[in-house]
Design a protein around this motif. Structure first.
Motif, PDB file in Angstrom:
ATOM      1  N   LYS A 207       0.832  -1.207   0.000  1.00  0.00           N
ATOM      2  CA  LYS A 207       0.000   0.000   0.000  1.00  0.00           C
ATOM      3  C   LYS A 207       0.867   1.259   0.000  1.00  0.00           C
ATOM      4  O   LYS A 207       0.640   2.186  -0.793  1.00  0.00           O
ATOM      5  CB  LYS A 207      -0.926  -0.007   1.220  1.00  0.00           C
ATOM      6  N   ILE A 208       1.848   1.312   0.897  1.00  0.00           N
ATOM      7  CA  ILE A 208       2.697   2.509   1.012  1.00  0.00           C
ATOM      8  C   ILE A 208       3.526   2.697  -0.258  1.00  0.00           C
ATOM      9  O   ILE A 208       3.669   3.820  -0.768  1.00  0.00           O
ATOM     10  CB  ILE A 208       3.606   2.396   2.244  1.00  0.00           C
ATOM     11  N   LEU A 209       4.087   1.616  -0.789  1.00  0.00           N
ATOM     12  CA  LEU A 209       4.898   1.727  -1.995  1.00  0.00           C
ATOM     13  C   LEU A 209       4.064   2.168  -3.187  1.00  0.00           C
ATOM     14  O   LEU A 209       4.554   2.880  -4.070  1.00  0.00           O
ATOM     15  CB  LEU A 209       5.580   0.390  -2.293  1.00  0.00           C
ATOM     16  N   ALA A 210       2.778   1.776  -3.208  1.00  0.00           N
ATOM     17  CA  ALA A 210       1.889   2.200  -4.293  1.00  0.00           C
ATOM     18  C   ALA A 210       1.647   3.712  -4.220  1.00  0.00           C
ATOM     19  O   ALA A 210       1.621   4.403  -5.251  1.00  0.00           O
ATOM     20  CB  ALA A 210       0.571   1.442  -4.222  1.00  0.00           C
ATOM     21  N   ILE A 211       1.463   4.237  -3.009  1.00  0.00           N
ATOM     22  CA  ILE A 211       1.280   5.682  -2.831  1.00  0.00           C
ATOM     23  C   ILE A 211       2.534   6.430  -3.281  1.00  0.00           C
ATOM     24  O   ILE A 211       2.463   7.444  -3.993  1.00  0.00           O
ATOM     25  CB  ILE A 211       0.954   6.008  -1.369  1.00  0.00           C
ATOM     26  N   ALA A 212       3.697   5.925  -2.857  1.00  0.00           N
ATOM     27  CA  ALA A 212       4.957   6.569  -3.233  1.00  0.00           C
ATOM     28  C   ALA A 212       5.141   6.565  -4.746  1.00  0.00           C
ATOM     29  O   ALA A 212       5.543   7.572  -5.347  1.00  0.00           O
ATOM     30  CB  ALA A 212       6.123   5.863  -2.550  1.00  0.00           C
ATOM     31  N   GLU A 213       4.840   5.433  -5.388  1.00  0.00           N
ATOM     32  CA  GLU A 213       5.008   5.327  -6.837  1.00  0.00           C
ATOM     33  C   GLU A 213       4.046   6.255  -7.573  1.00  0.00           C
ATOM     34  O   GLU A 213       4.410   6.865  -8.597  1.00  0.00           O
ATOM     35  CB  GLU A 213       4.786   3.880  -7.279  1.00  0.00           C
ATOM     36  N   GLU A 214       2.836   6.395  -7.060  1.00  0.00           N
ATOM     37  CA  GLU A 214       1.862   7.285  -7.694  1.00  0.00           C
ATOM     38  C   GLU A 214       2.338   8.732  -7.664  1.00  0.00           C
ATOM     39  O   GLU A 214       2.221   9.471  -8.653  1.00  0.00           O
ATOM     40  CB  GLU A 214       0.508   7.148  -6.991  1.00  0.00           C
TER      41      GLU A 214
ATOM     42  N   THR B 254      -8.041  10.374   4.597  1.00  0.00           N
ATOM     43  CA  THR B 254      -7.491  10.738   5.902  1.00  0.00           C
ATOM     44  C   THR B 254      -5.964  10.695   5.943  1.00  0.00           C
ATOM     45  O   THR B 254      -5.362  11.212   6.885  1.00  0.00           O
ATOM     46  CB  THR B 254      -8.041   9.785   6.984  1.00  0.00           C
ATOM     47  N   ASP B 255      -5.335  10.093   4.935  1.00  0.00           N
ATOM     48  CA  ASP B 255      -3.880   9.993   4.941  1.00  0.00           C
ATOM     49  C   ASP B 255      -3.225  11.150   4.172  1.00  0.00           C
ATOM     50  O   ASP B 255      -2.133  11.010   3.628  1.00  0.00           O
ATOM     51  CB  ASP B 255      -3.435   8.665   4.345  1.00  0.00           C
ATOM     52  N   TYR B 256      -3.902  12.292   4.145  1.00  0.00           N
ATOM     53  CA  TYR B 256      -3.397  13.422   3.358  1.00  0.00           C
ATOM     54  C   TYR B 256      -2.048  13.912   3.868  1.00  0.00           C
ATOM     55  O   TYR B 256      -1.201  14.354   3.086  1.00  0.00           O
ATOM     56  CB  TYR B 256      -4.416  14.569   3.360  1.00  0.00           C
ATOM     57  N   ARG B 257      -1.800  13.819   5.195  1.00  0.00           N
ATOM     58  CA  ARG B 257      -0.520  14.298   5.726  1.00  0.00           C
ATOM     59  C   ARG B 257       0.624  13.403   5.266  1.00  0.00           C
ATOM     60  O   ARG B 257       1.736  13.874   5.032  1.00  0.00           O
ATOM     61  CB  ARG B 257      -0.555  14.351   7.258  1.00  0.00           C
ATOM     62  N   LEU B 258       0.353  12.122   5.137  1.00  0.00           N
ATOM     63  CA  LEU B 258       1.374  11.203   4.627  1.00  0.00           C
ATOM     64  C   LEU B 258       1.725  11.564   3.182  1.00  0.00           C
ATOM     65  O   LEU B 258       2.900  11.699   2.829  1.00  0.00           O
ATOM     66  CB  LEU B 258       0.837   9.772   4.721  1.00  0.00           C
TER      67      LEU B 258
ATOM     68  N   GLU C 223      14.773  14.151 -10.589  1.00  0.00           N
ATOM     69  CA  GLU C 223      15.557  12.927 -10.432  1.00  0.00           C
ATOM     70  C   GLU C 223      14.721  11.934  -9.630  1.00  0.00           C
ATOM     71  O   GLU C 223      14.720  11.946  -8.403  1.00  0.00           O
ATOM     72  CB  GLU C 223      16.879  13.224  -9.723  1.00  0.00           C
ATOM     73  N   ALA C 224      14.022  11.094 -10.335  1.00  0.00           N
ATOM     74  CA  ALA C 224      13.043  10.215  -9.704  1.00  0.00           C
ATOM     75  C   ALA C 224      13.720   9.173  -8.818  1.00  0.00           C
ATOM     76  O   ALA C 224      14.552   8.396  -9.296  1.00  0.00           O
ATOM     77  CB  ALA C 224      12.196   9.524 -10.759  1.00  0.00           C
ATOM     78  N   PRO C 225      13.369   9.132  -7.515  1.00  0.00           N
ATOM     79  CA  PRO C 225      13.865   8.052  -6.659  1.00  0.00           C
ATOM     80  C   PRO C 225      13.007   6.813  -6.848  1.00  0.00           C
ATOM     81  O   PRO C 225      11.935   6.863  -7.464  1.00  0.00           O
ATOM     82  CB  PRO C 225      13.691   8.633  -5.250  1.00  0.00           C
ATOM     83  N   THR C 226      13.464   5.696  -6.332  1.00  0.00           N
ATOM     84  CA  THR C 226      12.606   4.516  -6.285  1.00  0.00           C
ATOM     85  C   THR C 226      11.585   4.718  -5.172  1.00  0.00           C
ATOM     86  O   THR C 226      11.809   5.511  -4.242  1.00  0.00           O
ATOM     87  CB  THR C 226      13.421   3.256  -5.999  1.00  0.00           C
ATOM     88  N   PRO C 227      10.434   4.060  -5.242  1.00  0.00           N
ATOM     89  CA  PRO C 227       9.469   4.177  -4.136  1.00  0.00           C
ATOM     90  C   PRO C 227      10.080   3.801  -2.791  1.00  0.00           C
ATOM     91  O   PRO C 227       9.790   4.452  -1.766  1.00  0.00           O
ATOM     92  CB  PRO C 227       8.360   3.195  -4.545  1.00  0.00           C
ATOM     93  N   GLU C 228      10.958   2.781  -2.764  1.00  0.00           N
ATOM     94  CA  GLU C 228      11.601   2.380  -1.509  1.00  0.00           C
ATOM     95  C   GLU C 228      12.489   3.498  -0.973  1.00  0.00           C
ATOM     96  O   GLU C 228      12.493   3.783   0.233  1.00  0.00           O
ATOM     97  CB  GLU C 228      12.436   1.111  -1.725  1.00  0.00           C
ATOM     98  N   ALA C 229      13.251   4.150  -1.862  1.00  0.00           N
ATOM     99  CA  ALA C 229      14.140   5.235  -1.429  1.00  0.00           C
ATOM    100  C   ALA C 229      13.340   6.407  -0.881  1.00  0.00           C
ATOM    101  O   ALA C 229      13.753   7.045   0.093  1.00  0.00           O
ATOM    102  CB  ALA C 229      15.012   5.684  -2.596  1.00  0.00           C
TER     103      ALA C 229
END
Length: 405
Positions: free
Chosen positions: A26-33, A61-65, A151-157
Motif C-alpha cells: 500500500k505505502i509503496l503504491a502511494i509513493a510510486e503514484e 485521511t492519509d493526506y498528511r502522509l 531525479e526520480a527516486p525509487t518508491p523504496e528510497a
C-alpha cells in the motif's frame, strides 16, 4: 526535511515515537503514484503541480502522509527555475511604463495587455513574441516556476527518506543530546566530526578511537533563545551518524503540550540498529584540491615512505584532532602530517592550540606561507611539531627533507 506541521509523532509516557512507514504494498503504491505525478509534471508550472497534488489528496485521511512524501519530492529531487525570455522584473517595468500611457476601462484591460505585449515585442525587433511577454511577466512567482528537472527516486528510497525525516524532526526541540560511538573505523569517526564542524554544533568530545567517543551536544532549546536553525543543524547530523557502524544516541526534548499549552520534558533514544537509511554520500576522498595534489605528487615520488589517507584520531581535552595523513617507513617509523592552509585567525589559533595539547612529537605541520600567523596571534616557536612551509603546492620533497632530518 519535513516542516513541523508534517511531522507525525506520538508520546509513550515521556518517550516520543516518530512515525515510521512500512515498506508494504500500500505505502509503496502511494509513493510510486506521487513519483509518477512528478515525472509527468516536468516542463509544467509548480502551480499546476500543486493543484494535481491537492486533487490526489482528495478527502482521504492519509493526506498528511501524501503531503509529506510530496514535500520531499519537491525539495530534494526537483529543480524549479524561472523560464522567461527576459528578466521578469525588467519586463514588468517596461510593460507598466507602456500601460501608464493609457487609462483603459475594465472591459478594455485584456485588449490593453495584448496591445502592450505587441508593442514591446516590436521594440525588441521581434526577438520576443507577444505571448512570451505575457507569460514571462510573472514567471518569477513560485507558482509560475517551471519544473525543469526531476531525479526520480525509487518508491523504496522515498519511503526511507520519509522515515528518516520523521526522526530528524524530533531534534527540532532537543535541549541536550549524547552520542556514544563504540570502536568504529577511524574513517567513520572522521566523517562524523567533519559534518559536526560543517553544521557548527556545540560539542564536547571525550574518548579515543580504541575505546570509542562520547559526544555531548547542546540542543537548540538549551540556548538563551530556542533556535530553529540550530535544531535543523542537529537534525542534519543524523544522516552522517548513520555511516558510523556502532553507536547510540539519547536526547532530552522540550515538548509543547497541546492540552495544557505548557512545555514539558521528553526523551528520545535511537541506536545503530534503527534501520534508517542515509542519503548522505560516505564522504569525499579528499578535503581539498591541495590534499589531492599532494597525494598525486607523492605517488610519483621515488621514496620508501608510504602515504596513508585515513589515520588515527588524536584525542585532546574537549575535542579531537584528525591529521590529514600518516607517513610510514618500512622500518616501522611513522609520522603524521597536518596541512594548515586555511587563513581565518580563529581557525589558526585553534589549530595550533590543538597541536600543543596533543603532546605528539611525531607531527609534521605543513603551513602555507600566505598565512598571516602573527596577525592571528600564533607563534611557531611555541609549536612542538616539525614545520614545512609551502606556497601554492605542498611538495613531497619538502616533507621528505624534514623526515630525513
Amino acid at each position: 526535511m519535513l516542516p513541523t506541521d508534517l511531522l507525525i509523532h506520538r508520546l509513550n509516557g515521556e518517550e516520543i515515537v516518530p512515525k515510521r512507514l512500512p515498506l508494504d504494498e500500500k505505502i509503496l503504491a502511494i509513493a510510486e503514484e506521487l513519483i509518477t505525478l512528478f515525472q509527468e509534471a516536468r516542463h509544467g508550472t509548480k502551480g499546476e503541480l500543486n493543484r494535481q497534488l491537492q486533487a490526489l489528496e482528495g478527502e482521504e485521511t492519509d493526506y498528511r502522509l501524501k503531503r509529506g512524501l510530496a514535500h520531499l519530492l519537491n525539495g530534494a529531487f526537483s529543480t524549479f527555475e524561472t523560464v522567461s525570455p527576459l528578466d521578469p522584473t525588467m519586463l514588468r517595468e517596461r510593460v507598466f511604463a507602456l500601460s501608464a500611457q493609457k487609462i483603459p476601462s475594465a472591459i478594455e484591460t485584456q485588449n490593453t495587455i495584448d496591445q502592450v505585449a505587441e508593442q514591446l515585442s516590436q521594440e525588441l525587433n521581434s526577438e520576443v513574441f507577444p505571448e512570451q511577454v505575457k507569460t514571462g511577466l510573472y514567471a518569477d512567482l513560485p507558482e509560475n516556476q517551471i519544473l525543469i528537472e526531476f531525479e526520480a527516486p525509487t518508491p523504496e528510497a522515498l519511503v526511507h527518506r520519509y522515515n528518516l525525516s520523521q526522526v530528524q524532526g524530533v531534534f527540532y526541540r532537543a535541549s541536550h543530546m549524547v552520542i556514544n560511538a563504540h570502536r568504529n573505523d577511524p574513517g567513520q569517526y572522521k566523517l562524523l566530526f567533519r559534518y559536526m564542524k560543517l553544521f557548527q554544533l556545540m560539542t564536547y568530545i571525550e574518548g579515543d578511537a580504541d575505546h570509542g567517543f562520547t559526544l555531548t551536544i547542546d540542543g537548540p532549546t538549551s540556548l538563551f533563545k530556542p533556535s530553529t536553525r540550530y535544531g535543523l543543524a542537529i537534525a542534519k547530523l543524523l544522516p552522517a551518524l548513520l555511516h558510523v557502524t556502532r553507536w547510540s544516541l539519547a536526547a532530552e526534548l522540550q515538548i509543547n503540550d497541546s492540552y495544557s499549552g505548557k512545555t514539558r520534558q521528553g526523551r528520545f533514544a535511537i541506536d545503530s540498529d534503527c534501520g534508517l537509511i542515509s542519503h548522505y554520500p560516505p564522504g569525499k576522498t579528499y578535503d581539498s584540491l591541495l590534499e589531492e595534489g599532494f597525494v598525486d605528487r607523492w605517488n610519483k615520488a621515488k621514496t620508501e615512505w608510504r602515504l596513508e589517507r585515513e589515520v588515527d584520531l588524536i584525542p585532546i581535552p574537549g575535542s579531537v584532532m584528525i591529521p590529514d595523513f600518516r607517513i610510514v617507513h618500512p622500518d616501522g617509523r611513522t609520522f603524521l602530517v597536518e596541512i594548515v592552509g586555511y587563513w581565518r585567525p580563529e581557525y589558526l589559533r585553534k589549530k595550533f592550540s590543538q597541536v600543543r595539547q596533543s603532546g605528539r612529537d611525531d607531527l609534521i605541520l605543513a603551513v602555507s606561507e600566505r598565512l598571516n600567523l602573527e596577525k592571528a596571534g600564533v607563534r611557531i616557536a611555541d609549536t612542538p611539531a616539525r614545520i614545512v612551509w609551502f606556497k601554492d603546492q605542498l611538495l613531497p620533497k619538502a616533507v621528505l627533507e624534514v623526515l630525513e632530518r
